[in-house]
Write a protein that holds these residues in place. Structure first.
Motif, short mmCIF file in Angstrom:
data_model
loop_
_atom_site.label_atom_id
_atom_site.label_comp_id
_atom_site.label_asym_id
_atom_site.label_seq_id
_atom_site.Cartn_x
_atom_site.Cartn_y
_atom_site.Cartn_z
N ALA A 35 0.82 -1.21 0.00
CA ALA A 35 0.00 0.00 0.00
C ALA A 35 0.85 1.26 0.00
CB ALA A 35 -0.92 -0.02 1.22
N GLY A 36 2.09 1.15 -0.52
CA GLY A 36 2.98 2.32 -0.50
C GLY A 36 2.33 3.53 -1.14
N SER A 37 1.81 3.37 -2.37
CA SER A 37 1.26 4.51 -3.10
C SER A 37 -0.27 4.41 -3.24
CB SER A 37 1.90 4.58 -4.49
OG SER A 37 1.87 3.30 -5.11
N ILE A 38 -0.91 3.65 -2.36
CA ILE A 38 -2.34 3.39 -2.53
C ILE A 38 -3.17 4.68 -2.52
CG2 ILE A 38 -2.78 2.92 -0.06
CD1 ILE A 38 -4.69 0.65 -0.97
N ASP A 52 -9.70 -4.60 0.14
CA ASP A 52 -8.79 -5.62 0.65
C ASP A 52 -7.36 -5.26 0.27
OD1 ASP A 52 -10.49 -8.01 1.74
OD2 ASP A 52 -11.51 -7.33 -0.09
N VAL A 53 -6.51 -5.22 1.28
CA VAL A 53 -5.11 -4.89 1.07
C VAL A 53 -4.26 -5.97 1.75
CG1 VAL A 53 -3.30 -3.18 1.44
CG2 VAL A 53 -5.67 -2.41 1.13
N ILE A 54 -3.41 -6.63 0.97
CA ILE A 54 -2.50 -7.63 1.53
C ILE A 54 -1.17 -6.93 1.78
CG2 ILE A 54 -1.37 -9.86 1.16
CD1 ILE A 54 -3.53 -10.41 -1.03
N VAL A 55 -0.70 -6.97 3.01
CA VAL A 55 0.57 -6.31 3.33
C VAL A 55 1.65 -7.38 3.51
CG1 VAL A 55 1.80 -4.84 4.99
CG2 VAL A 55 -0.56 -4.30 4.35
N THR A 56 2.67 -7.34 2.65
CA THR A 56 3.71 -8.37 2.72
C THR A 56 4.66 -8.16 3.89
OG1 THR A 56 5.23 -7.13 1.28
CG2 THR A 56 3.70 -8.69 0.20
N VAL A 83 -7.16 -5.33 6.17
CA VAL A 83 -5.71 -5.42 5.99
C VAL A 83 -5.29 -6.85 6.31
CG1 VAL A 83 -3.46 -4.58 6.79
CG2 VAL A 83 -5.39 -2.98 6.54
N HIS A 84 -4.89 -7.58 5.28
CA HIS A 84 -4.50 -9.00 5.42
C HIS A 84 -2.99 -9.07 5.59
CE1 HIS A 84 -8.49 -10.27 3.71
NE2 HIS A 84 -8.36 -9.11 3.07
N ALA A 85 -2.54 -9.67 6.67
CA ALA A 85 -1.10 -9.80 6.92
C ALA A 85 -0.91 -10.89 7.96
CB ALA A 85 -0.52 -8.47 7.41
N THR A 86 0.32 -11.33 8.16
CA THR A 86 0.56 -12.28 9.26
C THR A 86 0.26 -11.57 10.58
OG1 THR A 86 2.87 -11.62 9.48
CG2 THR A 86 2.40 -13.48 8.01
#
Ligand SMILES: [Zn+2]
Ligand SMILES: [Zn+2]
Length: 258
Positions: A35-38, A52-56, A83-86
């Protein structure tokens, strides 16, 4: 499946330029990876669709404008931005970004109709749904907890690893996929900066060439991204010198489709 790297750099007259400073990839117009430049690169129509945003991983170039994106949408949301992330990365985002100092704790706020942001933790190695996609996350080799991804819409499959140094499990998981249509992978630093690439958990084109020898799928498109902007031209030349079929530098703003 469609994927687009959002532009994040503008030239002196305000036009998007090919350098990539921030990472945000839009899949099928409705799911973002990082989401750097979202908040600055998404059009109005896409902003209305992406929930839905997946953050690595939590590095700034991957989350920089996520808080601004939610801020912009705050009054209009009818459902949360998920926000989907571990679990580990969710905790880091709460501690370091949505902490009431850097930005408000949006995970605790609602706008009268819905909570505005919701963390949806996923487990590495397990498949989970994100909008219309099935996603598998695999730990890769970066300097903070980071995942690579395998995304499928039921017909097409993409493999994605932004920030990583040389890694193993990612390739095992990718090679087990019965079908692969494209691979997106980083090439951050030129070959002459191999030491810097190693200590910062990144690849040079040469190191990427070695990684690609672990890939069992043939005849797929390979898009190199996360090219450090100051070295873009040199990186493009070094990538071409690898002579890997269908390997090109990904262009921000262009929609790729399989
Ligand atoms: Zn990183
Ligand atoms: Zn990065």
């Amino acid at each position: 499946m469609k994927i687009k790297l959002l532009p994040s750099t503008i030239d002196a007259v305000g036009h998007a330029s090919p350098e990539q400073r921030l990472s945000c990839f839009v899949v099928d117009g409705c799911v973002c990876i990082d989401a750097g430049s979202i908040a600055i690169g998404l059009g109005a129509e896409e902003s209305a669709r992406v929930r839905d945003v997946i953050v690595t991983h939590p590095h700034m170039d991957h989350v920089a404008t996520l808080p601004i994106f939610i801020d912009d949408l705050f009054s209009f949301l009818e459902e949360p931005v998920r926000v989907h992330a571990t679990a580990e990365v969710c905790e880091l985002l709460v501690r370091d970004v949505f902490n009431g100092t850097v930005y408000p704790p949006f995970q605790n706020f609602d706008n009268g109709r819905t909570r505005v942001m919701q963390f949806v933790p996923f487990e590495e190695g397990e498949q989970f749904p994100v909008a219309h996609l099935w996603v598998k996350a695999v730990a890769v080799s970066h300097i903070v907890p980071t995942v690579g991804l395998v995304l499928s819409d039921g017909e097409r499959t993409l493999a994605f690893s932004s920030d990583t140094a040389s890694t193993e499990e990612f390739w095992h998981v990718v090679n087990r996929e019965p079908r692969l249509d494209a691979l997106l992978i980083e090439a951050s630093f030129p070959n002459s900066l191999k030491k810097l690439a190693d200590v910062s958990g990144h690849l040079t084109p040469e190191a990427l060439g070695a990684e690609l020898r672990k890939l069992r799928h043939e005849d797929i498109d390979i898009l190199a991204m996360h090219l450090k902007p100051s070295f873009r031209r040199q990186l493009v030349e070094e990538l071409e010198a690898l002579k890997v079929p269908r390997l090109v530098a990904m262009e921000p703003g262009r929609e790729y489709e399989w």
